[in-house]
Design a protein around this motif. Sequence first.
Motif, PDB file in Angstrom:
ATOM      1  N   TYR A  72     -26.642 -24.789  -1.518  1.00 41.28           N
ATOM      2  CA  TYR A  72     -26.171 -24.799  -3.006  1.00 41.28           C
ATOM      3  C   TYR A  72     -25.428 -23.896  -3.251  1.00 41.28           C
ATOM      4  CZ  TYR A  72     -26.246 -24.819  -7.814  1.00 41.28           C
ATOM      5  OH  TYR A  72     -26.009 -25.005  -9.247  1.00 41.28           O
ATOM      6  N   GLU A  73     -24.074 -23.825  -3.583  1.00 43.61           N
ATOM      7  CA  GLU A  73     -23.293 -22.795  -3.809  1.00 43.61           C
ATOM      8  C   GLU A  73     -23.073 -22.088  -2.615  1.00 43.61           C
ATOM      9  OE1 GLU A  73     -24.048 -20.677  -7.355  1.00 43.61           O
ATOM     10  OE2 GLU A  73     -23.598 -22.568  -8.711  1.00 43.61           O
ATOM     11  N   TYR A  80     -31.075 -22.917   1.081  1.00 43.83           N
ATOM     12  CA  TYR A  80     -32.144 -22.743   0.665  1.00 43.83           C
ATOM     13  C   TYR A  80     -33.550 -23.543   1.595  1.00 43.83           C
ATOM     14  CZ  TYR A  80     -30.224 -21.022  -3.525  1.00 43.83           C
ATOM     15  OH  TYR A  80     -29.846 -20.208  -4.611  1.00 43.83           O
ATOM     16  N   GLU A  97     -34.225 -18.177   0.548  1.00 41.03           N
ATOM     17  CA  GLU A  97     -32.599 -18.088   0.324  1.00 41.03           C
ATOM     18  C   GLU A  97     -32.017 -17.304   1.562  1.00 41.03           C
ATOM     19  OE1 GLU A  97     -29.544 -17.353  -2.904  1.00 41.03           O
ATOM     20  OE2 GLU A  97     -31.443 -16.529  -3.333  1.00 41.03           O
TER      21      GLU A  97
END
Length: 95
Positions: free
Chosen positions: A70-71, A75, A91
């Motif tokens: 994500y981005e 994760y 993360e």
Amino acid sequence: PVSDQSKLFARFGQSAVLWSGALYVFGGYDQHGFCCDGLHAFVFARNAWVKELKITGSAKARYHHSAVVYERSMYIFGGRSDSESLEDLMEYHFD
């Protein structure tokens, strides 16, 4: 890979994601049954594994977990260690 300089040995129950021309592989257990906590990357343009990536903090060894991108981060959620079920979230920033 082109050479045996760096390679990732057999893994089971690991997670893997794609990011910016590389495959990132975390955790799982190896061919000897040991639970792993390393993060490795295979760079497609070089057709080679890079050395194990450095992780700050502590990443508990695990297998059968989930991973998503994500981005600009990977994760990792849950899974199982040698002794317990895990419900934590980690993360890894690609930058």
